[in-house]
Design a protein around this motif. Structure first.
Motif, PDB file in Angstrom:
ATOM      1  N   ILE A  97      -8.979   5.669   1.721  1.00  0.00           N
ATOM      2  CA  ILE A  97      -9.073   4.817   1.276  1.00  0.00           C
ATOM      3  C   ILE A  97      -8.938   6.589  -0.193  1.00  0.00           C
ATOM      4  N   THR A 138       0.485  -1.062   0.061  1.00  0.00           N
ATOM      5  CA  THR A 138       0.041  -0.295   0.167  1.00  0.00           C
ATOM      6  C   THR A 138       0.814   0.980  -0.164  1.00  0.00           C
ATOM      7  N   HIS A 159      -7.206  -6.703  -9.209  1.00  0.00           N
ATOM      8  CA  HIS A 159      -8.358  -7.267  -9.005  1.00  0.00           C
ATOM      9  C   HIS A 159      -9.340  -5.373  -9.050  1.00  0.00           C
ATOM     10  N   GLN A 192      -9.260  -3.139  -6.785  1.00  0.00           N
ATOM     11  CA  GLN A 192      -9.540  -2.844  -5.082  1.00  0.00           C
ATOM     12  C   GLN A 192      -8.571  -2.050  -4.538  1.00  0.00           C
ATOM     13  N   LYS A 231      -7.013  -0.813   0.961  1.00  0.00           N
ATOM     14  CA  LYS A 231      -9.099  -1.955   1.647  1.00  0.00           C
ATOM     15  C   LYS A 231      -8.577  -2.892   1.849  1.00  0.00           C
ATOM     16  N   GLU A 232      -7.367  -3.734   1.376  1.00  0.00           N
ATOM     17  CA  GLU A 232      -6.899  -5.204   1.496  1.00  0.00           C
ATOM     18  C   GLU A 232      -6.501  -5.224   2.526  1.00  0.00           C
ATOM     19  N   LYS A 267      -5.052   1.012  -6.726  1.00  0.00           N
ATOM     20  CA  LYS A 267      -6.162   0.172  -6.604  1.00  0.00           C
ATOM     21  C   LYS A 267      -5.412  -1.357  -7.031  1.00  0.00           C
ATOM     22  N   ASN A 268      -5.104  -2.721  -6.515  1.00  0.00           N
ATOM     23  CA  ASN A 268      -4.260  -4.038  -7.509  1.00  0.00           C
ATOM     24  C   ASN A 268      -5.150  -3.958  -8.730  1.00  0.00           C
ATOM     25  N   TRP A 310      -5.300  -0.947  -2.587  1.00  0.00           N
ATOM     26  CA  TRP A 310      -4.444  -1.485  -1.599  1.00  0.00           C
ATOM     27  C   TRP A 310      -4.443  -1.147   0.231  1.00  0.00           C
TER      28      TRP A 310
END
Length: 399
Positions: A191, A154, A200, A202, A206-207, A197-198, A204
């Motif tokens: 966020i 991240t 997918h 989403q 958030k993951e 974002k990764n 990073w």
């Protein structure tokens, strides 16, 4: 040694060497048992347990646990025990202080009161020991490792240069210390701050967040009992003391603003990031007003916990630098045996700063320095209060 003084004759050494070259290392045995307990808890999805498995055989038990028990058996034979302990015997021992086990452990005096299981869970000491046994238990993938990887990802994906990566790292690491409990509003703010974002789609962050926290439904403002010293949530039956090592806080009622979800730190994240970070935060908060931008929290992505650039050179090794690693470990011996100074932190003065409640524990410093003897040079072992005083005194001297 583990089971009394059984001598060091050549034939005994040869027998033990056939089993393991480090069989006489009692801390390795304890570490393997701890890694096994960690794996058992993960397999049971974090459930509370006091007798983890009802069976007495080794089938289905973690490899680390079986390896630790085998070491106990061999040492029990060497000591002349009439009957070898079963798996359930050793599970029961784990709830007792190490100094009260039926077999005499060769451990430091300050560790004799430590348990591997407390309140139906692996203790903080067991968690520390398990981390150090990971090479012995390749199956054990603790939450800590993945959390750190996601934190680094991240920080990196949301930066255009190394300075920004460091800034992001400090912000995310600090978030874990400051937020034992968080909300979906906090997640939304993260966020916005870290939007990358990764693959997918989403973010990073958030993951990372969902790996570090467990969600609970909470429509609207939610009141909960927390410790006013460390902010950890309190269990219904623990309204007097929170159990966080060194914390002297008391129960307090806190209202968390949410839209629909509340988040509480996972146990491993709490123990490996939040709770040890409390001592780090105390040190930062005490010295930052006097030092301002001369102090670097978690310098070089945690090579050391704190670095001070007294001359403002911006490059460690040039001018006067101090660096400190802040530690809050239950076991002085395990800390001393595994402590390493990162060579990148080439500071004029180097400190191993102990959380004050550890520094004040009888025999802790002596056991730590004994375990470090001959391996670590040029590092001063101090308590957090003495370190803070030394920094503020030096700041005063320099005007």
């Amino acid at each position: 040694m583990l089971f009394g003084d059984v001598g060091t004759d050549a034939s005994r050494s040869a027998r033990l060497a056939q089993v393991s070259s480090d069989l006489s290392d009692d801390y390795m045995t304890v570490q393997l048992l701890a890694a096994g307990l960690a794996r058992i808890q993960m397999d049971q999805h974090g459930a509370l347990w006091s007798t983890p498995l009802l069976g007495v055989g080794s089938v289905g038990l973690p490899s680390a646990w079986n390896a630790g028990l085998n070491r106990l058996w061999w040492r029990a034979l060497e000591s002349g025990m009439a009957q070898l302990p079963t798996h359930m015997d050793v599970f029961a021992w784990c709830t007792r202080p190490l100094g009260q086990w039926p077999l005499v452990l060769g451990i430091s005096e300050s560790d004799r009161g430590l348990r591997l299981v407390e309140d139906g869970r692996p203790s903080a000491f067991a968690d520390e020991a398990a981390r150090l046994a990971m090479a012995k238990d390749p199956e054990a993938e603790l939450v800590e490792n993945r959390s750190f990887e996601l934190l680094m990802s991240t920080a990196d994906r949301n930066a255009g240069n190394e300075a920004k990566v460091q800034e992001n790292y400090v912000g995310l690491r600090g978030f874990l210390i400051d937020n034992a409990v968080a909300s979906d509003l906090d997640l939304a703010a993260l966020i916005r701050r870290f939007p990358a974002k990764n693959s997918h789609g989403q973010p990073w962050v958030k993951e990372w967040f969902l790996h570090a926290y467990q969600h609970r439904p909470a429509p609207g403002p939610t009141a909960l009992d927390v410790c006013d010293g460390c902010d950890n949530p309190l269990l219904p039956d623990k309204h007097v003391l929170c159990g966080t090592p060194g914390c002297v806080g008391k129960a307090a009622r806190r209202t968390v603003e949410t839209m629909s979800e509340l988040y509480v730190q996972r146990q491993a994240v709490r123990r490996f990031f939040h709770d040890p970070g409390l001592a780090e935060r105390r040190v930062f908060d005490a010295v930052r007003p006097a030092l301002g931008k001369l102090v670097y929290p978690w310098w070089c992505m945690d090579a050391v916990d704190l670095a001070i650039d007294w001359d403002g050179t911006g490059r460690i090794g040039e001018g006067e630098w101090w660096a400190a690693d802040v530690k809050d470990h239950a076991s002085a011996a395990l800390l001393g045996r595994n402590f390493r100074w990162d060579r990148r932190a080439d500071a004029r003065r180097r400190f191993l700063v102990l959380a004050q409640h550890r520094f004040d524990t009888r025999d802790y410093v002596a056991d730590l320095e004994g375990a470090m003897d001959g391996r670590v040079h040029g590092v001063e072992v101090v308590g957090e209060r003495d370190f803070i005083a030394a920094v503020l005194r030096r700041a005063s001297e320099r005007g």
